[in-house]
Scaffold this motif. Structure first.
Motif, PDB file in Angstrom:
ATOM      1  N   GLY A  34       0.816  -1.199   0.000  1.00 59.50           N
ATOM      2  CA  GLY A  34       0.000   0.000   0.000  1.00 59.50           C
ATOM      3  C   GLY A  34       0.853   1.252   0.000  1.00 59.50           C
ATOM      4  N   ALA A  35       0.190   2.406   0.002  1.00 55.64           N
ATOM      5  CA  ALA A  35       0.897   3.682  -0.127  1.00 55.64           C
ATOM      6  C   ALA A  35       1.829   3.937   1.047  1.00 55.64           C
ATOM      7  CB  ALA A  35      -0.105   4.822  -0.263  1.00 55.64           C
ATOM      8  N   SER A  36       1.316   3.786   2.259  1.00 62.64           N
ATOM      9  CA  SER A  36       2.101   4.109   3.441  1.00 62.64           C
ATOM     10  C   SER A  36       3.307   3.178   3.586  1.00 62.64           C
ATOM     11  CB  SER A  36       1.222   4.022   4.689  1.00 62.64           C
ATOM     12  OG  SER A  36       1.997   4.249   5.859  1.00 62.64           O
ATOM     13  N   LYS A 146      -5.589  -3.713   1.190  1.00 59.89           N
ATOM     14  CA  LYS A 146      -5.528  -2.247   1.138  1.00 59.89           C
ATOM     15  C   LYS A 146      -6.626  -1.729   0.219  1.00 59.89           C
ATOM     16  CE  LYS A 146      -1.534  -2.119   3.391  1.00 59.89           C
ATOM     17  NZ  LYS A 146      -1.241  -3.550   3.463  1.00 59.89           N
ATOM     18  N   SER A 147      -6.896  -0.446   0.341  1.00 57.80           N
ATOM     19  CA  SER A 147      -7.858   0.172  -0.576  1.00 57.80           C
ATOM     20  C   SER A 147      -7.241   0.225  -1.970  1.00 57.80           C
ATOM     21  CB  SER A 147      -8.199   1.590  -0.099  1.00 57.80           C
ATOM     22  OG  SER A 147      -7.064   2.438  -0.227  1.00 57.80           O
ATOM     23  N   THR A 149      -6.994   2.715  -4.056  1.00 61.50           N
ATOM     24  CA  THR A 149      -6.106   3.879  -4.221  1.00 61.50           C
ATOM     25  C   THR A 149      -4.756   3.648  -3.560  1.00 61.50           C
ATOM     26  OG1 THR A 149      -8.032   5.347  -4.238  1.00 61.50           O
ATOM     27  CG2 THR A 149      -5.875   6.348  -3.816  1.00 61.50           C
ATOM     28  N   SER A 150      -4.804   3.082  -2.350  1.00 56.75           N
ATOM     29  CA  SER A 150      -3.560   2.809  -1.631  1.00 56.75           C
ATOM     30  C   SER A 150      -2.699   1.801  -2.383  1.00 56.75           C
ATOM     31  CB  SER A 150      -3.860   2.293  -0.223  1.00 56.75           C
ATOM     32  OG  SER A 150      -2.668   1.960   0.464  1.00 56.75           O
ATOM     33  N   SER A 151      -3.350   0.774  -2.964  1.00 57.51           N
ATOM     34  CA  SER A 151      -2.601  -0.243  -3.692  1.00 57.51           C
ATOM     35  C   SER A 151      -1.971   0.317  -4.959  1.00 57.51           C
ATOM     36  CB  SER A 151      -3.526  -1.422  -4.043  1.00 57.51           C
ATOM     37  OG  SER A 151      -3.975  -2.072  -2.875  1.00 57.51           O
ATOM     38  N   THR A 153      -1.221   3.485  -5.549  1.00 57.60           N
ATOM     39  CA  THR A 153      -0.132   4.380  -5.149  1.00 57.60           C
ATOM     40  C   THR A 153       1.083   3.577  -4.702  1.00 57.60           C
ATOM     41  OG1 THR A 153      -1.767   6.005  -4.399  1.00 57.60           O
ATOM     42  CG2 THR A 153       0.508   6.287  -3.650  1.00 57.60           C
TER      43      THR A 153
END
Length: 382
Positions: A34-36, A146-147, A149-151, A153
């Motif tokens: 994911g993004a984070s 993950k969402s 968008t998160s994936s 990103t």
């Protein structure tokens, strides 16, 4: 297909596949993190890269100052290889310590590696005290769902990390190709379009001509120093000169007037008195059993192979005050090829130069004491 042609027969270039998998693997990791998680991982990679570069610079500068002081300290110890028989452990000790004292590239390399890891550990401690706490935060399951968008990103961030890893891989291959242009693997590496793109468009412009100009010079220096270390091994191994060998050498050279006279007389004696031990060769080639023997064994049995001729010659030469080397490499086999071989180099004080000689080949006829074009039939080890 032992000449490496099996590589070119592959339908797809394995180097290109490896580069693609490196990037793809990083993208998949990014999607899963994911993004984070991907951002933290990317920052961690960048911090590690910066730490490595800073460690290299500090270690390089520090060793340039430290190396001469270490050499001076080692010389002040006045370490001399004992002429008495010593254990294998002591042989290794004297070989390593005297090599560090006398060979600058080896000393610099050892100190640099030690300095690099020491500095890197200290910098890691400093970073872990601050930024590291954030970087090392881990969720219970970093790969939980993950969402979208998160994936996405995370995948984009992972692609950046993948490109960085791919460039590191290409840089390593670029250095290898530069250092070993005649390797069997080099043409295959260069046939990869992805390698060519990264090497020609990124690595080469970044380094300029530094690697291509300096690497061959550095390689030759390393080859020469490695040869010197091998020579030091035999100097330590055969430091003790038995009395019968010393007496024979002095008797053989009793009427010699110059270093060249001594060297030639010993060359003729060893070459004509020692018989080539074909049984020893067959034992090694057919059963992979190597019959190790000392110069005294060779002197007493009057049998040996090239390394035994060379070690005996070296001991006899040192017994009468000559400076001599045992050289290993490849010798021409008379049939268009080369095979493992050993010979000597001896220093002639009158002409102030080292000259090559091959006592093993005396029985084959011809003059092998510093003949013209000696290097055409003898290739020194790298």
């Amino acid at each position: 297909m032992s000449d490496g042609t099996w590589l070119s027969s592959a339908s797809m270039n394995l180097i290109s596949i490896l580069i693609v998998l490196t990037i793809a693997g990083s993208v998949i990791q990014g999607i899963l993190r994911g993004a984070s998680g991907s951002a933290k991982h990317l920052v961690f990679m960048l911090v590690e890269a910066v730490i490595a570069l800073v460690s290299i610079v500090i270690a390089w500068q520090g060793v340039q100052w430290l190396s001469p002081h270490v050499q001076a300290w080692l010389k002040a110890q006045n370490l001399q290889v004992p002429s008495a028989e010593i254990s294998s452990l002591k042989q290794a000790y004297y070989t390593v310590v005297t090599s560090l004292r006398d060979f600058p590239l080896l000393r610099f390399g050892v100190l640099f590696i030690l300095g690099y890891f020491l500095v890197k550990q200290l910098l890691n401690v400093v970073v872990d005290a601050g930024l590291g706490r954030w970087l090392h935060v881990r969720q219970a399951n970093p790969y939980h769902r993950k969402s979208f968008t998160s994936s996405v990103t995370g995948g984009l961030i992972g692609s950046v990390a993948g490109l960085a890893r791919a460039l590191m891989l290409i840089a390593i291959l670029f250095i290898y190709v530069t250092l070993f242009p005649h390797s069997l693997v080099t043409p295959y590496i260069e046939s990869s379009q992805m390698y060519q793109k990264g090497a020609n468009e990124v690595i080469s412009p970044f380094t300029g001509e530094f690697i291509t100009e300096k690497a061959p010079v550095f390689t030759r220096a390393v080859e020469q120093e490695f040869s010197n270390i091998l020579q030091r091994k035999y100097e330590v191994l055969d430091a003790k000169i038995p009395g019968n060998i010393a007496d024979a050498a002095k008797e053989i050279t009793a009427n010699a007037q110059t270093d060249e006279d001594k060297a030639k007389l010993l060359y003729s004696w060893v070459g004509s008195r020692i018989q080539y031990d074909w049984n020893k060769v067959d034992l090694y080639e057919n059963q992979r059993i190597w019959k190790e023997q000392t110069p005294e064994d060779t002197f007493n049995t009057k049998k040996g192979v090239c390394i035994d001729y060379s070690r005996l010659y070296a001991q006899m030469a040192r017994a009468v005050g000559l400076d001599v080397k045992v050289v290993t490499g490849l010798g021409y086999d008379g049939q268009g090829g080369y095979g493992p071989h050993a010979w000597n180099e001896v220093y002639l004080a009158e002409s102030q130069k080292w000259v090559p000689l091959d006592s093993t080949w005396v029985s084959s006829g011809g003059n092998w004491f510093n003949p013209p074009n000696f290097d055409r039939t003898h290739i020194q080890d790298a």
